[in-house]
Design an enzyme around this catalytic site. Structure first.
Site, PDB file in Angstrom:
ATOM      1  N   TYR A   6       0.877  -0.995  -0.089  1.00  0.00           N
ATOM      2  CA  TYR A   6       0.128  -0.023  -0.004  1.00  0.00           C
ATOM      3  C   TYR A   6       0.949   1.271  -0.086  1.00  0.00           C
ATOM      4  O   TYR A   6       2.088   1.308   0.442  1.00  0.00           O
ATOM      5  CB  TYR A   6      -1.053   0.055   1.191  1.00  0.00           C
ATOM      6  CG  TYR A   6      -0.523   0.255   2.699  1.00  0.00           C
ATOM      7  CD1 TYR A   6       0.244   0.842   2.986  1.00  0.00           C
ATOM      8  CD2 TYR A   6      -1.380  -0.702   3.556  1.00  0.00           C
ATOM      9  CE1 TYR A   6       0.725   0.852   4.267  1.00  0.00           C
ATOM     10  CE2 TYR A   6      -0.868  -0.532   4.995  1.00  0.00           C
ATOM     11  CZ  TYR A   6       0.226   0.167   5.321  1.00  0.00           C
ATOM     12  OH  TYR A   6       0.654   0.045   6.517  1.00  0.00           O
ATOM     13  N   THR A   7       0.355   2.267  -0.296  1.00  0.00           N
ATOM     14  CA  THR A   7       1.238   3.568  -0.724  1.00  0.00           C
ATOM     15  C   THR A   7       1.466   4.042   0.600  1.00  0.00           C
ATOM     16  O   THR A   7       2.546   4.796   0.965  1.00  0.00           O
ATOM     17  CB  THR A   7       0.739   4.719  -1.507  1.00  0.00           C
ATOM     18  OG1 THR A   7      -0.876   4.731  -1.026  1.00  0.00           O
ATOM     19  CG2 THR A   7       0.487   4.016  -3.009  1.00  0.00           C
ATOM     20  N   GLU A  70       2.029  -0.833  -6.366  1.00  0.00           N
ATOM     21  CA  GLU A  70       1.732   0.042  -5.067  1.00  0.00           C
ATOM     22  C   GLU A  70       0.098   0.076  -5.251  1.00  0.00           C
ATOM     23  O   GLU A  70      -0.410   0.644  -6.133  1.00  0.00           O
ATOM     24  CB  GLU A  70       2.489   1.222  -5.253  1.00  0.00           C
ATOM     25  CG  GLU A  70       3.953   1.305  -4.733  1.00  0.00           C
ATOM     26  CD  GLU A  70       4.152   1.448  -3.240  1.00  0.00           C
ATOM     27  OE1 GLU A  70       3.212   1.298  -2.622  1.00  0.00           O
ATOM     28  OE2 GLU A  70       5.224   1.300  -3.032  1.00  0.00           O
ATOM     29  N   ASP A 122       2.481  -3.567   5.212  1.00  0.00           N
ATOM     30  CA  ASP A 122       1.558  -3.476   3.883  1.00  0.00           C
ATOM     31  C   ASP A 122       1.649  -4.677   3.246  1.00  0.00           C
ATOM     32  O   ASP A 122       2.636  -5.502   3.120  1.00  0.00           O
ATOM     33  CB  ASP A 122       1.821  -2.258   3.113  1.00  0.00           C
ATOM     34  CG  ASP A 122       3.431  -2.357   2.599  1.00  0.00           C
ATOM     35  OD1 ASP A 122       4.174  -2.325   3.446  1.00  0.00           O
ATOM     36  OD2 ASP A 122       3.678  -2.006   1.292  1.00  0.00           O
TER      37      ASP A 122
END
Length: 224
Positions: A6-7, A70, A122
């Site tokens: 994830y960003t 991403e 993430d």
């Protein structure tokens, strides 16, 4: 390999600016917006700087042997939230396409937290790995429900801890097989839980965690 992230930034525009800033020294092959839009940032044949210091099944230069995706989400630091259906469908289609073209096995499609468990969380416990598994894209078993029973946690030692560490190492995680449930072991257990048993992410190896790990190992092909 394919590594999902994830960003972890406030919005997609901020994430894209960072991915395109050479001073940040971070990049990924693809960015998937919350509305499902997909942007390619780096050609697949080129090395992207998405995994950082990482490890999987004895391999340490994950950046050179993986494609990084991403997924726009604020992450745990900025208000972690479920991934929208349109975004998930876009990720599924992208992963399916990449995996088919490069013949990437399901057990080689991983979370950033899998390859860097002491540094990263993430894409986190809200990412719907089960939906990717339903399409045959990733290695997955239904998590064993959380219940009571014996558990192991940081500070304990002995043969059962060594067996747990051995199973996690066989699956691919970077973990010392010492027989001591140390901080590294707790981080790896948390990473495993985020991906494979997200009902409770606490770094404690309860019966559910161990049983889910065992089922994953026994469901791997004989020649991996």
């Amino acid at each position: 390999m394919i590594v999902l992230h994830y960003t972890g930034m406030q919005d997609g525009e901020s994430a894209l600016q960072r991915l395109c800033d050479p001073r940040a020294e971070v990049s990924a092959h693809y960015l998937v917006e919350e509305d499902g839009a997909v942007l390619q940032c780096v050609p697949e044949a080129r090395r992207a700087w998405h995994a950082g210091t990482s490890f999987w099944k004895g391999e340490t230069d994950i950046n050179s042997r993986s494609i990084g995706i991403e997924i726009v989400n604020p992450g745990h630091a900025w208000g972690y939230r479920p991934f929208p259906p349109a975004q998930v469908e876009a990720v599924i289609a992208l992963v399916a396409d990449i995996a088919a073209r490069h013949a990437i096995a399901p057990w080689r499609i991983l979370a950033h937290s899998d390859v860097a468990p002491e540094r990263k969380d993430d894409p986190g416990e809200l990412f719907p790995w089960d939906l990717l598994a339903a399409r045959g894209l990733v290695h997955h078993v239904p998590p064993v429900p959380v219940s009571g029973g014996r558990f192991f946690q940081e500070g304990e030692s002995g043969q059962p801890i060594e067996a747990l560490q051995s199973m996690l190492a066989i699956y691919g995680y970077n973990i010392r097989v010492s027989g001591v449930f140390d901080a590294q072991t707790a981080a790896v257990v948390r990473a495993f839980q985020r991906h494979f048993r997200p009902e409770r992410v606490d770094g404690i190896a309860d019966a559910s965690t161990i049983a889910t790990l065992h089922q994953l190992l026994t469901s791997l092909p004989a020649l991996d």
